[in-house]
Design a protein around this motif. Structure first.
Motif, PDB file in Angstrom:
ATOM      1  N   ARG A  74      54.046  36.261  -2.350  1.00 11.46           N
ATOM      2  CA  ARG A  74      54.387  36.583  -3.551  1.00 11.46           C
ATOM      3  C   ARG A  74      53.366  37.361  -4.115  1.00 11.46           C
ATOM      4  O   ARG A  74      52.449  37.170  -4.665  1.00 11.46           O
ATOM      5  N   ASP A 148      53.593  32.190 -12.465  1.00  9.62           N
ATOM      6  CA  ASP A 148      54.607  31.464 -12.975  1.00  9.62           C
ATOM      7  C   ASP A 148      55.119  32.258 -14.089  1.00  9.62           C
ATOM      8  O   ASP A 148      56.562  32.635 -14.570  1.00  9.62           O
ATOM      9  N   THR A 151      57.208  34.868 -12.915  1.00  9.22           N
ATOM     10  CA  THR A 151      58.698  34.208 -12.410  1.00  9.22           C
ATOM     11  C   THR A 151      59.587  34.310 -13.683  1.00  9.22           C
ATOM     12  O   THR A 151      60.593  34.450 -13.550  1.00  9.22           O
ATOM     13  N   HIS A 152      59.102  33.587 -14.811  1.00 10.72           N
ATOM     14  CA  HIS A 152      59.989  33.468 -15.618  1.00 10.72           C
ATOM     15  C   HIS A 152      60.588  34.925 -16.283  1.00 10.72           C
ATOM     16  O   HIS A 152      61.831  34.620 -16.998  1.00 10.72           O
ATOM     17  N   ALA A 184      62.127  41.550  -7.758  1.00 12.31           N
ATOM     18  CA  ALA A 184      61.772  40.359  -8.168  1.00 12.31           C
ATOM     19  C   ALA A 184      61.496  39.595  -7.064  1.00 12.31           C
ATOM     20  O   ALA A 184      60.836  38.511  -6.812  1.00 12.31           O
ATOM     21  N   ILE A 187      57.789  38.964  -6.437  1.00 18.08           N
ATOM     22  CA  ILE A 187      57.497  37.998  -7.411  1.00 18.08           C
ATOM     23  C   ILE A 187      57.358  36.474  -6.969  1.00 18.08           C
ATOM     24  O   ILE A 187      56.354  36.049  -6.744  1.00 18.08           O
ATOM     25  N   ARG A 188      58.550  36.071  -6.347  1.00 19.82           N
ATOM     26  CA  ARG A 188      58.641  34.987  -5.729  1.00 19.82           C
ATOM     27  C   ARG A 188      59.912  35.055  -4.664  1.00 19.82           C
ATOM     28  O   ARG A 188      60.860  35.531  -5.313  1.00 19.82           O
ATOM     29  N   MET A 191      63.671  34.029  -5.614  1.00 21.12           N
ATOM     30  CA  MET A 191      64.524  34.942  -6.762  1.00 21.12           C
ATOM     31  C   MET A 191      65.782  35.430  -5.816  1.00 21.12           C
ATOM     32  O   MET A 191      66.760  35.458  -6.298  1.00 21.12           O
ATOM     33  N   TYR A 333      59.990  23.971 -10.499  1.00 21.97           N
ATOM     34  CA  TYR A 333      61.454  24.727 -10.084  1.00 21.97           C
ATOM     35  C   TYR A 333      62.826  24.359 -11.213  1.00 21.97           C
ATOM     36  O   TYR A 333      63.422  25.315 -11.369  1.00 21.97           O
ATOM     37  N   TRP A 336      63.284  26.752 -14.142  1.00 22.16           N
ATOM     38  CA  TRP A 336      63.979  27.866 -13.898  1.00 22.16           C
ATOM     39  C   TRP A 336      65.298  27.757 -14.515  1.00 22.16           C
ATOM     40  O   TRP A 336      66.068  28.899 -14.676  1.00 22.16           O
TER      41      TRP A 336
END
Length: 451
Positions: A74, A148, A151-152, A184, A187-188, A191, A333, A336
Motif C-alpha cells: 500500500r 484508511d 481508502t474510503h 486505487a 492505495i490498497r 481495491m 473491511y 467499505w
C-alpha cells in the motif's frame, strides 16, 4: 419483481445540505481534536502504522520503500505523506487524513444524491458515517498513521465510477475502471474487488424459472470487462516486485516493529475456522450500530433493490466476505460497504417516514446508535492501565483496553456480553417496528388497533 428504476441525475438539494454536512465535519473534527489523545503505542504509530511510517520515511529519504507484508503493498498513502511533510511524517499523515475525510464526505453526498431524494435523510446518513468511532473522521485523531481515509476516497470513487459506466459500452467501461485500478490498487490491494464487481454490470445473473432457488448467468460478460481486473493485477504485481519486502527478522532489525508472521493463505484459513459467528456478527453491529435493525426489517425491499443493481450487490457481498476471512480487523473491511448500506438504510427511512412520527423509535434508535458509536467517550489508549471494564453495547470504564472495542480482538467474555446486548436491542426494536407496521395496516374500525 419490480423493474429497476431508471438512473437519475444528482438530486439537487438546498444549500443548507452542504452547510449541514460542513457543520457535521467541522464540529466532529474540532471536538475530537480537543478530546481525543493519540495512541502512544510505538511512539504514536500503533500497530500497522509502524510499517506505513517506515515506508513514508523511505520515500522522504529518496529510497525504495521497505516494510513487512501486507502493508508494503500500500504505497500510495505513505508516498503522498512523504510529499506533504517530509520533515514531520506524523503531521503529514494527519494532513492526508483530514484531506481524505473532506473528499470522502463530498463524494458521499454526491453518491447519496443518486439514490435518496430527501436531503435531510442524506445529511442523516453522513452524520451516521462521520460519528462512528472507527470511521476515519474520528479515528484519524487516535490513529493517524493509516491509509484508511484514502481508502474510503477510493471506495466512493469506485462506486461512482461503477454507477456511471455500468450501462456504457464495454470498452468505455473497461477504460474507466482500468484507470481506477491503476490509481486505487496502490492505495490498497483489496481495491481489486471493485474491478471484479464490474463483471456484474447490467444485472449479470437471473433466477431460473424452473428452479427458483437456482441463479444463472443471463449472458457471459464482455471480455472487455476483464481488462480492469487484469490491469489491477499487473499493478499489484509491479508493486510487489519493486518494493523491498521485509520478513519478520528484517522488520525487527529495521526497528519497524515486532514480528507479525503474516501469510495471506494462513490468515484465510485461520479466520475461516477461528473467527466464529459471534465475532463476525458483532462486527456488523459495531460497524453500523442498531440502525441495521431497519435494514433487516425491510430486508425484502433491500434484496429487491440490490437484485436490480447487481454491481452494488456484488460489492456488498465481497465486503461481507472480506470482513470474515481477510483479517482480524473485521470492522475495517465491513465499513467499505458503507455506500451501499447507508443507501439501503436511507431508502428504508424514506419509504417509512410514518414510523418516525412516534417518539419511541426516534429516541431509542438515536440513543442506542450514539452509545454504539461512542459519542460519549473517546477511544482509550493502548496498553491500558489496570482497571474495571463494564459493557453497554461497547466497552466503558476508566481503563478500557482499545482492542476490546473490536469484535475479534476483544476478550471473549466482553465480546459475548456486547453481542447479547446488541441482539436484545435489535429484537426489541424489530418487534416494535413490526407491531407498529401491523397496527398501521389494520382498519380504523378494528378494535385491536387500540392494543
Amino acid at each position: 419483481m419490480k423493474p429497476p428504476e431508471p438512473q437519475r441525475p444528482f438530486a439537487g438539494g438546498p444549500a443548507i445540505e452542504w452547510l449541514a454536512v460542513a457543520l457535521i465535519f467541522v464540529s466532529i473534527t474540532i471536538l475530537t481534536a480537543y478530546t481525543q489523545k493519540q495512541i502512544t503505542l510505538h511512539d504514536g504509530k500503533g500497530w500497522d502504522g509502524t510499517d506505513y511510517y517506515a515506508m513514508a520515511k523511505c520515500f522522504a529519504e529518496g529510497r525504495r520503500p521497505a516494510a513487512g507484508v501486507p502493508f508494503i503493498n500500500r504505497i500510495a498513502g505513505p508516498f503522498v505523506v512523504s510529499r506533504i511533510n517530509p520533515r514531520d511524517l506524523m503531521a503529514g499523515f494527519r494532513t492526508l487524513d483530514l484531506a481524505g475525510c473532506t473528499v470522502t464526505l463530498i463524494l458521499f453526498v454526491f453518491w447519496l444524491r443518486l439514490h435518496l431524494r430527501d436531503w435531510r435523510i442524506r445529511v442523516l446518513m453522513v452524520l451516521l458515517y462521520a460519528a462512528a468511532f472507527h470511521a476515519p473522521v474520528r479515528f484519524l485523531h487516535w490513529y493517524p498513521a493509516t491509509p484508511d481515509s484514502l481508502t474510503h476516497v477510493g471506495v466512493l470513487a469506485a462506486m461512482l465510477t461503477l454507477h456511471y459506466v455500468e450501462n456504457a459500452a464495454p470498452p468505455i467501461a473497461a477504460l474507466c475502471m482500468t484507470c481506477f485500478a491503476a490509481a486505487a490498487v496502490p492505495i490498497r490491494e483489496m481495491m481489486l474487488v471493485f474491478t471484479i464487481a464490474l463483471l456484474f454490470s447490467r444485472n449479470l445473473v437471473s433466477i431460473d424459472e424452473k428452479i427458483p432457488w437456482l441463479v444463472k448467468l443471463r449472458r457471459w460478460p464482455s471480455w472487455w470487462l476483464f481488462v480492469p481486473v487484469l490491469a489491477g493485477g499487473l499493478v499489484f504485481y509491479a508493486i510487489r516486485h519493486w518494493v523491498i519486502t521485509l520478513d519478520d527478522a528484517g522488520r525487527w532489525l529495521a526497528g519497524i516493529g515486532p514480528p507479525n508472521g503474516y501469510l495471506f493463505p494462513n490468515i484465510i484459513v485461520d479466520m475461516v475456522y477461528n473467527k466464529g459467528v459471534v465475532p463476525y456478527f458483532l462486527a456488523w453491529f459495531i460497524t453500523y450500530g442498531p440502525a441495521l435493525t431497519l435494514v433487516v426489517w425491510k430486508w425484502r425491499d433491500c434484496v429487491e433493490y440490490l437484485w436490480h443493481r447487481q454491481v452494488q450487490m456484488a460489492v456488498l457481498a465481497a465486503v461481507s466476505l472480506l470482513g470474515w476471512f481477510a483479517g482480524t480487523d473485521s470492522e475495517r473491511y465491513l465499513i467499505w460497504g458503507f455506500p451501499v448500506v447507508y443507501v439501503l438504510l436511507g431508502r428504508v427511512i424514506e419509504s417509512n417516514l410514518w414510523l418516525f412520527r412516534s417518539p419511541f423509535p426516534v429516541s431509542a434508535l438515536a440513543l442506542t446508535q450514539a452509545v454504539s458509536a461512542r459519542i460519549f467517550a473517546v477511544l482509550p489508549d493502548y496498553p491500558p492501565t489496570a482497571g474495571r471494564t463494564w459493557v453497554l453495547l461497547t466497552m466503558w470504564g476508566e481503563h478500557v483496553s482499545s482492542i476490546d472495542l473490536f469484535s475479534f480482538s476483544a476478550r471473549q467474555g466482553l465480546a459475548t456480553l456486547s453481542f447479547l446486548e446488541y441482539v436484545a436491542v435489535f429484537v426489541v426494536l424489530l418487534v416494535w417496528v413490526r407491531l407498529a407496521e401491523s397496527r398501521r395496516q389494520m382498519p380504523a374500525s378494528d378494535p385491536r388497533i387500540r392494543v
